[in-house]
Design a protein around this motif. Structure first.
Motif: not given
Length: 463
Positions: A13-17, A28-44, A310-314
């Motif tokens: 979270l600190a890195r994404v923030a 900005l939305v970010a997450g990590v994949v583990r064990d076949g799916g989205l194991a953690w995510h956050t939105g800022r 993923m972020g909504n900026t050029t």
């Protein structure tokens, strides 16, 4: 799936923030994949309404190329085409007709970086005929160097569309997205979706960016996707293919073209995927950019993990965010590998062990999965894994001898044109060029001294 440790979640979270703040990304939305799916995510930042971060669509730009490559490789695996086929065998009438499908997939075809006409990323697109391609779209000779080409993937998507008899986006939906469960991935935004923005370079101001249908260029960057769907594509690249492609074909996608992957630092391109070496880890995936949006999906196939952002900026979002998240995860919660267990040797164990390539020591080992590995013994050397092939032969899977044939005899190995022997230059083995009959000696023969009859004998040439 098991949750990440609270301390790991805080580190991520600190890195994404920081990436959202320092990059001035509206959301900005970010997450990590583990064990076949989205194991953690956050939105800022300013997410639309009260939408869950993992269900907000963002435009993923060139990550679309990975989906395009999958649709092409499905045709190849069905026997409908070969990667060595010329483009004009399947899509006649373009100035790039003499370039191969494999070259187009790996950006080695010398095709122009962009399509002709107006800035395709900001204006509605049309048909292939409306592009009005010319010889100017051949910017480099084929196969000479890597040259990223959006146009090349537009042509590949059109090839797929004509082979299937329907628009490429519909082929992608039916054959890739729905089978993988990516139900919130679409060619145009579907609410909740982020609005694309440009951020002023010198002021804290934003400007909305246009959104459109790219037409024939859609396979180069059209798709919109959520974090949860993008995580499913990450799981696909990690090997959970859902039957869309075979694991062997996905492995083929990840092999970089035209570079030496044994170098400690490199970046390359496979078949619809980028391949980077970062801090000792090989990452496979793709970055994406379209006006108003930046995205990235990267997986570490060795660790079995992935990361997305993923972020909504050029412009401005940290392009290394995904790699940073994977490094954080690797440090905080490293993969615990499966326990080793014995398995039958694929060849007689007496054939394993030391062999010599001339005077250079090598070792042939049996490795997990019923394969063999040949590599230097005690010093660097050419290294490859081998899978079983026809008639008792073994086929190189990777490394220097990828695609080459290994045949195993009692006293020698035939590998391509080379002969490896049980002792350095064994005189009893069929060493091309023969072996000096006097054998190994502690002194050099004087220059010009005649050879003995035994020294000049030729080797046997039978396999």
């Amino acid at each position: 799936m098991p949750e990440l440790l609270p301390s790991t979640q805080r580190t991520l979270l600190a890195r994404v923030a920081r990436a959202q703040r320092d990059g001035r990304v509206p959301s900005l939305v970010a997450g990590v994949v583990r064990d076949g799916g989205l194991a953690w995510h956050t939105g800022r930042g300013a997410l639309p309404g009260d939408a869950a971060p993992d269900d907000v669509q963002y435009r993923i730009g060139s990550i679309t190329k990975t989906v395009c490559a999958i649709t092409v490789l499905r045709l190849r695996d069905e026997g409908r085409l070969d990667l060595d086929d010329r483009l004009d065998e399947h899509l006649p009438g373009t100035p790039l007709g003499d370039r191969t499908l494999g070259q187009l997939l790996a950006h080695l075809a010398g095709a122009g970086a962009e399509s002709p006409g107006l800035w395709w990323e900001r204006t509605p697109g049309g048909s292939l005929e409306q592009l009005k391609l010319s010889d100017d779209d051949r910017v480099l000779p084929a196969g000479r160097r890597f040259h990223y080409s959006n146009l090349g993937f537009g042509l590949l998507g059109e090839l797929v569309a004509r082979a299937r008899g329907r628009d490429w986006t519909e082929v992608a939906r039916r054959e890739v997205l729905l089978p993988l469960g990516m139900t919130r991935t679409s060619p145009r935004p579907q609410a909740p979706a982020a609005e694309g923005h440009a951020v002023h370079p010198w002021a804290e101001l934003t400007l909305p960016e246009p959104e459109h249908d790219a037409g024939v260029m859609a396979p180069a960057g059209q798709l919109w996707c959520t974090a949860r769907d993008l995580a499913r594509l990450g799981a696909f690249l990690l090997g959970d293919t859902g039957g869309v492609l075979s694991p062997a074909t996905v492995e083929e996608m990840t092999l970089p073209a035209g570079i030496d992957s044994t170098s400690p630092i490199w970046a390359g391109y496979g078949l619809g995927v980028q391949v980077h070496r970062v801090d000792g880890a090989t990452l496979v995936g793709h970055g994406g950019s379209m006006p108003g949006f930046l995205a990235g999906l990267w997986v570490d196939r060795e660790e079995g993990t992935g990361a997305l952002a993923m972020g909504n900026t050029t412009a401005g979002m940290d392009s290394g965010l995904g790699a940073g998240l994977l490094a954080d995860l690797r440090a905080a919660e490293p993969r615990i590998v499966d326990a080793w267990a014995p398995e039958p040797s694929p060849v007689d164990p007496s054939l394993l062990g030391p062999w010599f390539w001339g005077p250079s020591p090598y070792v042939l080992r049996a490795v997990a999965g019923g394969m063999l590995h040949l590599g230097g013994l005690g010093r660097p050397g050419r290294s490859s894994r081998f899978r079983p092939g026809p008639d008792g032969a073994w086929i190189g899977l990777d490394g220097y001898f990828a695609g080459e044939t290994l045949r195993i005899g009692d006293d020698h190995l035939w590998l391509a044109t080379f002969v490896l022997t049980r002792t350095p230059y064994d005189p009893a083995a069929p060493v091309p060029g023969g072996v000096d009959g006097a054998g190994w000696r502690p002194e050099l023969r004087p220059s010009g001294a005649p050879e003995s009859d035994t020294e000049s004998r030729q080797s046997r040439t039978t396999h």
